[in-house]
Design a protein around this motif. Structure first.
Motif: not given
Length: 168
Positions: A122-138
């Protein structure tokens, strides 16, 4: 005198000279399962199997429906018991990280009639991590339309009528 044992697939026959049963089942069967972290088969992975010397033995793209199977007796001697091989992912399916190579040694186990041994790799692949959206500068605070601005965007302070010309 029995001369043939058949299950419809010519599993074995009796050697007419020695009287011994000759099994025709493949001695080496390798099953390669490309899966995600949840154990689901993945399609679209480009894989290759190499021997200990780095020679490519087989190459395929995973289907996601069933594991890829190699029968040792159909590989022109490229697969042998007790030898080391490495499964390499050349390209991961979309949305997945490329897995580390999996090195294994081909096992053989004595089996009886209608008992096949399948070695599963067996060979297991991990999902590409989803980066959380960075807060927009105020956004800068809205400019007070009533305050006069200088050319640099700074608010000009109104003159204090109590100040004398010397204080300024």
């Amino acid at each position: 005198v029995i001369t043939e044992i058949s299950d419809g697939g010519k599993t074995a026959e009796v050697d007419p000279v020695t009287g011994e049963i000759i099994w025709h089942e493949p001695s080496i069967v390798l099953e390669f399962a490309k899966k995600d972290a949840d154990g689901k088969l993945l399609g679209g992975a480009e894989l290759k199997l190499v021997d200990a010397d780095g020679n490519t033995v087989d190459r395929w793209t995973s289907s996601g429906k069933e594991p890829h199977v190699i029968y040792g007796d159909q590989m022109d001697g490229k697969i042998a018991a007790d030898r080391e091989y490495t499964l390499i992912e050349e390209k991961a399916p979309k949305g997945y990280l490329t897995a580390e190579p999996v090195t294994f040694t081909v096992e053989t186990k004595a089996t009886g009639p209608m008992e096949g041994f399948v070695q599963t790799i067996e060979m297991i692949d991990e999902k590409i991590p989803v980066k959380p959206e960075e807060p927009k500068p105020e956004d800068p605070k809205p400019k007070d339309p009533l305050k006069p601005m200088d050319h640099g965007g700074l608010a000009l302070q109104p003159k204090d009528p109590a100040q004398t010309p010397q204080d300024q």
